[in-house]
Design an enzyme around this catalytic site. Structure first.
Site, PDB file in Angstrom:
ATOM      1  N   LYS A  13     114.586  68.081  31.670  1.00  0.00           N
ATOM      2  CA  LYS A  13     114.427  69.268  32.525  1.00  0.00           C
ATOM      3  C   LYS A  13     113.220  70.035  32.159  1.00  0.00           C
ATOM      4  O   LYS A  13     112.613  70.458  33.317  1.00  0.00           O
ATOM      5  CB  LYS A  13     115.596  70.123  32.026  1.00  0.00           C
ATOM      6  CG  LYS A  13     115.793  71.800  32.604  1.00  0.00           C
ATOM      7  CD  LYS A  13     116.917  72.275  31.942  1.00  0.00           C
ATOM      8  CE  LYS A  13     116.968  72.329  30.416  1.00  0.00           C
ATOM      9  NZ  LYS A  13     116.276  73.556  30.031  1.00  0.00           N
ATOM     10  N   ARG A  88     121.515  80.853  30.611  1.00  0.00           N
ATOM     11  CA  ARG A  88     122.449  79.598  30.093  1.00  0.00           C
ATOM     12  C   ARG A  88     123.735  79.721  29.967  1.00  0.00           C
ATOM     13  O   ARG A  88     124.590  78.885  29.232  1.00  0.00           O
ATOM     14  CB  ARG A  88     121.639  79.259  28.772  1.00  0.00           C
ATOM     15  CG  ARG A  88     121.692  80.276  27.583  1.00  0.00           C
ATOM     16  CD  ARG A  88     121.193  79.453  26.169  1.00  0.00           C
ATOM     17  NE  ARG A  88     119.874  79.266  26.257  1.00  0.00           N
ATOM     18  CZ  ARG A  88     119.550  78.068  25.862  1.00  0.00           C
ATOM     19  NH1 ARG A  88     120.348  77.010  25.857  1.00  0.00           N
ATOM     20  NH2 ARG A  88     118.370  77.861  25.691  1.00  0.00           N
ATOM     21  N   ARG A 122     114.674  59.657  19.992  1.00  0.00           N
ATOM     22  CA  ARG A 122     113.419  60.677  19.970  1.00  0.00           C
ATOM     23  C   ARG A 122     112.915  60.730  18.423  1.00  0.00           C
ATOM     24  O   ARG A 122     113.540  60.819  17.429  1.00  0.00           O
ATOM     25  CB  ARG A 122     113.799  61.905  20.464  1.00  0.00           C
ATOM     26  CG  ARG A 122     112.645  62.822  20.967  1.00  0.00           C
ATOM     27  CD  ARG A 122     113.155  63.800  22.028  1.00  0.00           C
ATOM     28  NE  ARG A 122     113.790  65.003  21.381  1.00  0.00           N
ATOM     29  CZ  ARG A 122     114.098  65.956  22.082  1.00  0.00           C
ATOM     30  NH1 ARG A 122     113.791  66.095  23.368  1.00  0.00           N
ATOM     31  NH2 ARG A 122     114.639  66.901  21.505  1.00  0.00           N
ATOM     32  N   ARG A 154     114.019  64.360  13.733  1.00  0.00           N
ATOM     33  CA  ARG A 154     114.404  65.931  13.495  1.00  0.00           C
ATOM     34  C   ARG A 154     115.832  66.000  13.169  1.00  0.00           C
ATOM     35  O   ARG A 154     116.805  65.263  13.805  1.00  0.00           O
ATOM     36  CB  ARG A 154     114.143  66.722  14.669  1.00  0.00           C
ATOM     37  CG  ARG A 154     112.603  66.962  14.710  1.00  0.00           C
ATOM     38  CD  ARG A 154     111.954  68.035  15.703  1.00  0.00           C
ATOM     39  NE  ARG A 154     113.284  68.262  16.598  1.00  0.00           N
ATOM     40  CZ  ARG A 154     112.790  68.823  17.760  1.00  0.00           C
ATOM     41  NH1 ARG A 154     111.540  68.991  18.141  1.00  0.00           N
ATOM     42  NH2 ARG A 154     113.792  69.245  18.742  1.00  0.00           N
ATOM     43  N   ARG A 165     125.299  70.245  20.336  1.00  0.00           N
ATOM     44  CA  ARG A 165     124.568  70.667  21.576  1.00  0.00           C
ATOM     45  C   ARG A 165     125.206  70.697  22.797  1.00  0.00           C
ATOM     46  O   ARG A 165     125.207  71.580  23.753  1.00  0.00           O
ATOM     47  CB  ARG A 165     123.303  70.669  21.423  1.00  0.00           C
ATOM     48  CG  ARG A 165     122.462  71.214  20.205  1.00  0.00           C
ATOM     49  CD  ARG A 165     120.971  70.468  19.705  1.00  0.00           C
ATOM     50  NE  ARG A 165     119.846  70.165  20.661  1.00  0.00           N
ATOM     51  CZ  ARG A 165     119.083  69.138  20.670  1.00  0.00           C
ATOM     52  NH1 ARG A 165     119.103  68.348  19.796  1.00  0.00           N
ATOM     53  NH2 ARG A 165     118.197  68.980  21.497  1.00  0.00           N
TER      54      ARG A 165
END
Ligand SMILES: [Zn+2]
Length: 215
Positions: A13, A88, A122, A154, A165
């Site tokens: 996004k 959001r 990632r 991370r 999330r």
């Protein structure tokens, strides 16, 4: 053109928001940038937002909404903007309706499995903070192309954190799709495509609209 992009983590996004903004010469407004700018300028709202973030808390809706309101009223937003990360949830969407009307909402669709797969691959550079799609996405495995720093995963890219999330996204953000569908301004886009293809699809919808206006 006042545009909103909705998509879960891993849908690309942020990248698309930047591309659309560049192509259509309108600013890309992300909540992250707004927070950074406001706290750099040391405005009242900016300081408040910073205090929440420093404690690792979410910035409350009223503060985010006021910051967005200030931002979209700036001169560079006269011809439109691309919103990324706001609203959001439904309450923020209702607040936004009082500030401005959106013309188009693009929903980047991606399955949970794919989102988890993408995000868990990632890696970030410890030194310069560059983000890579995976350890093999660099010239030398596990090493940053830019500064030769070590790559690591991370905490928030580990599967348990990603699932958390995603569940917040399902619960709070996904209802926005129906909210904007009722206004007739939603386009669903398959996010499991190369970045360029997604960008082209979004542009097609936007140009089509521009053609219609000229007729
Ligand atoms: Zn680096």
């Amino acid at each position: 053109m006042r545009i909103l992009l909705i998509g879960r983590q891993g849908s690309g996004k942020g990248t698309q928001a930047k591309l659309v903004a560049e192509r259509h010469k309108i600013p890309n407004i992300s909540t992250g940038d707004i927070f950074r700018d406001a706290s750099a300028l040391r405005t009242d709202l900016g300081m408040k937002a910073e205090a929440y973030m420093k404690k690792g808390h979410l910035v409350p809706d009223e503060i985010v909404t006021s910051l967005v309101k200030e931002r979209v009223r700036q001169k560079d937003c006269r011809d439109g903007f691309v919103l990324d990360g706001f609203p959001r949830n439904i309450s923020q969407a209702k607040a936004l309706d009082k500030i401005t009307n959106l013309d188009k909402v693009f929903v980047l669709k991606l399955s949970d499995d794919l989102a988890i797969k993408r995000l868990s691959q990632r890696r970030q550079c410890k030194k310069c903070k560059s983000v890579y799609g995976g350890i093999i996405a660099t010239r030398k495995k596990g090493i940053c192309d830019k500064c030769h720093g070590k790559l690591y995963q991370r905490e928030d890219d580990k599967p348990a954190a990603i699932r958390k999330r995603l569940s917040i996204y399902h619960k709070e953000t996904e209802p926005l799709v129906d909210y904007y569908k009722k206004k007739g301004i939603v386009h669903l886009i398959n996010a499991n495509q190369p970045v360029e293809k997604i960008a082209a699809e979004i542009s097609r919808h936007l140009y089509h609209e521009a053609d219609m206006l000229e007729l």
